[in-house]
Write a protein that holds these residues in place. Structure first.
Motif, PDB file in Angstrom:
ATOM      1  N   ASN A 152      70.597  84.706  47.603  1.00  0.00           N
ATOM      2  CA  ASN A 152      70.926  83.460  48.296  1.00  0.00           C
ATOM      3  C   ASN A 152      69.799  82.930  49.184  1.00  0.00           C
ATOM      4  OD1 ASN A 152      73.578  83.554  47.194  1.00  0.00           O
ATOM      5  ND2 ASN A 152      74.237  84.892  48.867  1.00  0.00           N
ATOM      6  N   LYS A 153      68.570  83.388  48.952  1.00  0.00           N
ATOM      7  CA  LYS A 153      67.439  82.959  49.774  1.00  0.00           C
ATOM      8  C   LYS A 153      66.395  82.172  48.982  1.00  0.00           C
ATOM      9  CE  LYS A 153      68.743  84.759  53.713  1.00  0.00           C
ATOM     10  NZ  LYS A 153      69.049  83.897  54.882  1.00  0.00           N
ATOM     11  N   MET A 154      66.703  81.798  47.741  1.00  0.00           N
ATOM     12  CA  MET A 154      65.724  81.087  46.924  1.00  0.00           C
ATOM     13  C   MET A 154      65.279  79.782  47.590  1.00  0.00           C
ATOM     14  SD  MET A 154      63.771  80.643  44.290  1.00  0.00           S
ATOM     15  CE  MET A 154      64.208  81.772  42.962  1.00  0.00           C
ATOM     16  N   GLU A 155      66.217  78.981  48.075  1.00  0.00           N
ATOM     17  CA  GLU A 155      65.854  77.706  48.683  1.00  0.00           C
ATOM     18  C   GLU A 155      65.006  77.901  49.931  1.00  0.00           C
ATOM     19  OE1 GLU A 155      69.158  75.156  49.368  1.00  0.00           O
ATOM     20  OE2 GLU A 155      69.733  75.038  47.249  1.00  0.00           O
ATOM     21  N   VAL A 156      65.269  78.951  50.685  1.00  0.00           N
ATOM     22  CA  VAL A 156      64.477  79.235  51.884  1.00  0.00           C
ATOM     23  C   VAL A 156      63.032  79.540  51.486  1.00  0.00           C
ATOM     24  CG1 VAL A 156      64.172  80.798  53.845  1.00  0.00           C
ATOM     25  CG2 VAL A 156      66.471  80.073  53.166  1.00  0.00           C
ATOM     26  N   VAL A 157      62.870  80.393  50.483  1.00  0.00           N
ATOM     27  CA  VAL A 157      61.523  80.775  50.041  1.00  0.00           C
ATOM     28  C   VAL A 157      60.802  79.568  49.435  1.00  0.00           C
ATOM     29  CG1 VAL A 157      60.213  82.260  48.485  1.00  0.00           C
ATOM     30  CG2 VAL A 157      62.203  83.169  49.695  1.00  0.00           C
ATOM     31  N   GLU A 158      61.512  78.781  48.645  1.00  0.00           N
ATOM     32  CA  GLU A 158      60.902  77.579  48.066  1.00  0.00           C
ATOM     33  C   GLU A 158      60.426  76.621  49.150  1.00  0.00           C
ATOM     34  OE1 GLU A 158      62.817  76.533  43.785  1.00  0.00           O
ATOM     35  OE2 GLU A 158      64.190  76.367  45.479  1.00  0.00           O
ATOM     36  N   GLY A 159      61.097  76.624  50.292  1.00  0.00           N
ATOM     37  CA  GLY A 159      60.754  75.698  51.358  1.00  0.00           C
ATOM     38  C   GLY A 159      59.441  76.006  52.047  1.00  0.00           C
ATOM     39  N   PHE A 160      59.027  77.277  52.064  1.00  0.00           N
ATOM     40  CA  PHE A 160      57.795  77.600  52.788  1.00  0.00           C
ATOM     41  C   PHE A 160      56.657  78.089  51.893  1.00  0.00           C
ATOM     42  CE2 PHE A 160      60.009  81.793  52.999  1.00  0.00           C
ATOM     43  CZ  PHE A 160      59.016  82.599  52.462  1.00  0.00           C
ATOM     44  N   ILE A 161      56.923  78.407  50.652  1.00  0.00           N
ATOM     45  CA  ILE A 161      55.904  79.033  49.826  1.00  0.00           C
ATOM     46  C   ILE A 161      54.745  78.058  49.565  1.00  0.00           C
ATOM     47  CG2 ILE A 161      56.856  78.374  47.572  1.00  0.00           C
ATOM     48  CD1 ILE A 161      56.180  81.241  46.646  1.00  0.00           C
ATOM     49  N   ASN A 162      53.547  78.579  49.655  1.00  0.00           N
ATOM     50  CA  ASN A 162      52.334  77.814  49.348  1.00  0.00           C
ATOM     51  C   ASN A 162      51.230  78.800  48.985  1.00  0.00           C
ATOM     52  OD1 ASN A 162      51.208  78.828  51.800  1.00  0.00           O
ATOM     53  ND2 ASN A 162      52.150  77.147  52.940  1.00  0.00           N
ATOM     54  N   LYS A 163      50.041  78.297  48.690  1.00  0.00           N
ATOM     55  CA  LYS A 163      48.962  79.173  48.233  1.00  0.00           C
ATOM     56  C   LYS A 163      48.551  80.182  49.312  1.00  0.00           C
ATOM     57  CE  LYS A 163      45.218  75.943  49.378  1.00  0.00           C
ATOM     58  NZ  LYS A 163      44.071  75.173  48.836  1.00  0.00           N
ATOM     59  N   ASP A 164      48.677  79.796  50.604  1.00  0.00           N
ATOM     60  CA  ASP A 164      48.317  80.726  51.677  1.00  0.00           C
ATOM     61  C   ASP A 164      49.278  81.912  51.714  1.00  0.00           C
ATOM     62  OD1 ASP A 164      46.104  79.234  52.521  1.00  0.00           O
ATOM     63  OD2 ASP A 164      47.366  77.942  53.780  1.00  0.00           O
ATOM     64  N   TYR A 165      50.570  81.647  51.474  1.00  0.00           N
ATOM     65  CA  TYR A 165      51.530  82.744  51.422  1.00  0.00           C
ATOM     66  C   TYR A 165      51.252  83.648  50.234  1.00  0.00           C
ATOM     67  CZ  TYR A 165      54.901  82.121  55.181  1.00  0.00           C
ATOM     68  OH  TYR A 165      55.513  82.097  56.406  1.00  0.00           O
ATOM     69  N   LEU A 166      50.881  83.055  49.103  1.00  0.00           N
ATOM     70  CA  LEU A 166      50.556  83.878  47.936  1.00  0.00           C
ATOM     71  C   LEU A 166      49.362  84.776  48.227  1.00  0.00           C
ATOM     72  CD1 LEU A 166      51.032  81.317  45.022  1.00  0.00           C
ATOM     73  CD2 LEU A 166      52.575  83.153  45.708  1.00  0.00           C
ATOM     74  N   ARG A 167      48.358  84.250  48.899  1.00  0.00           N
ATOM     75  CA  ARG A 167      47.200  85.066  49.259  1.00  0.00           C
ATOM     76  C   ARG A 167      47.585  86.155  50.253  1.00  0.00           C
ATOM     77  NH1 ARG A 167      42.695  80.215  50.006  1.00  0.00           N
ATOM     78  NH2 ARG A 167      42.352  79.838  47.771  1.00  0.00           N
ATOM     79  N   HIS A 168      48.448  85.802  51.206  1.00  0.00           N
ATOM     80  CA  HIS A 168      48.921  86.789  52.179  1.00  0.00           C
ATOM     81  C   HIS A 168      49.644  87.930  51.476  1.00  0.00           C
ATOM     82  CE1 HIS A 168      51.014  88.539  55.618  1.00  0.00           C
ATOM     83  NE2 HIS A 168      52.162  88.310  55.002  1.00  0.00           N
ATOM     84  N   TRP A 169      50.557  87.582  50.569  1.00  0.00           N
ATOM     85  CA  TRP A 169      51.278  88.622  49.829  1.00  0.00           C
ATOM     86  C   TRP A 169      50.331  89.445  48.967  1.00  0.00           C
ATOM     87  CZ3 TRP A 169      55.388  84.475  48.372  1.00  0.00           C
ATOM     88  CH2 TRP A 169      56.356  84.402  49.383  1.00  0.00           C
ATOM     89  N   HIS A 170      49.376  88.769  48.328  1.00  0.00           N
ATOM     90  CA  HIS A 170      48.420  89.493  47.476  1.00  0.00           C
ATOM     91  C   HIS A 170      47.648  90.524  48.290  1.00  0.00           C
ATOM     92  CE1 HIS A 170      44.677  90.120  45.172  1.00  0.00           C
ATOM     93  NE2 HIS A 170      45.456  89.967  44.118  1.00  0.00           N
ATOM     94  N   ASP A 171      47.255  90.148  49.510  1.00  0.00           N
ATOM     95  CA  ASP A 171      46.491  91.059  50.365  1.00  0.00           C
ATOM     96  C   ASP A 171      47.344  92.203  50.904  1.00  0.00           C
ATOM     97  OD1 ASP A 171      44.263  89.490  49.960  1.00  0.00           O
ATOM     98  OD2 ASP A 171      44.484  88.374  51.838  1.00  0.00           O
TER      99      ASP A 171
END
Length: 223
Positions: free
Chosen positions: A87-106
């Motif tokens: 039930n958190k898909m919309e929350v994640v879609e609201g903030f996800i961007n390339k910086d978050y992807l890089r943060h997660w990758h690191d």
């Protein structure tokens, strides 16, 4: 993409990207079983669920309701899977961007997993006209457009911009390939990660850290 062209169309500009990815460590087809996938609270479907046990690049972001796993392809690309909490898909879609992807990758680290992932094939064909206009690309669609660098004999303007994306994922990768691997993992209790509800996928090219594909898998069995 070029079928049913308007006879009055003067020119078509096509940008085409073809990605053929084979998993660095393929899934064993003998372990694929039928399993339930929850499209939403009221819809449950049956899918072909692949399974792989081993050490994966993994990160659980408790603050942002997300679990992330990276599956390497042969070569210099990988698929990053972003799996929001229930039930958190919309929350994640609201903030996800390339910086978050890089943060997660690191933040990825090796963890022992029993990983379950549905086979899927998706195709999207959409118009980018409204998106481009919202980004400020407006004059190109009008009689004021200046494409004299392309043609100074015929007055040109953009009539439409179409985008098509296709992604297929199975045990071997994005296309058929034969491979057999045996993976050795430490004797520690693995974590179960089951992609049995909607998730997002990003195919990342590592040398440029570019996202070459992004999508959300809401129904793996959809035509």
């Amino acid at each position: 993409m070029v079928k049913d062209l308007d006879p009055l169309m003067a020119m078509v500009l096509i940008n085409y990207v073809y990605f053929r990815g084979q998993w660095e460590r393929p899934f064993d087809k003998n372990l694929t079983v039928k399993a339930d996938f929850h499209v939403d609270r009221n819809t449950k479907i049956e899918v072909d669920m692949m399974k792989k046990m081993g050490r994966f690049d993994y990160y659980q972001d408790h603050d942002n309701h997300t679990t992330v796993i990276s599956l390497p392809y042969k070569g210099n690309t990988s698929m990053m899977i972003v799996f929001p909490d229930e039930n958190k898909m919309e929350v994640v879609e609201g903030f996800i961007n390339k910086d978050y992807l890089r943060h997660w990758h690191d933040k990825l680290y090796k963890n022992n997993l029993n990983f379950y992932m549905p086979k899927f094939s998706i195709s999207v064909d959409t118009s980018l006209d409204e998106i481009l206009k919202e980004m400020g690309v407006t004059e190109a669609y009008t009689d004021e457009a200046d494409f004299s660098g392309i043609s100074d004999e015929i007055k040109l303007k953009v009539s439409k911009v179409s985008h098509q994306a296709v992604l297929s994922v199975d045990e071997t990768g994005t296309e058929a390939a034969a491979a057999t691997t045996i993976e050795i993992m430490p004797m520690s209790l693995p974590v179960d990660m089951v992609l049995n509800r909607p998730f997002m996928v990003f195919i990342i090219e590592h040398s440029t850290r570019s996202i070459i594909f992004a999508g959300k898998i809401s129904n793996p069995a959809a035509a």
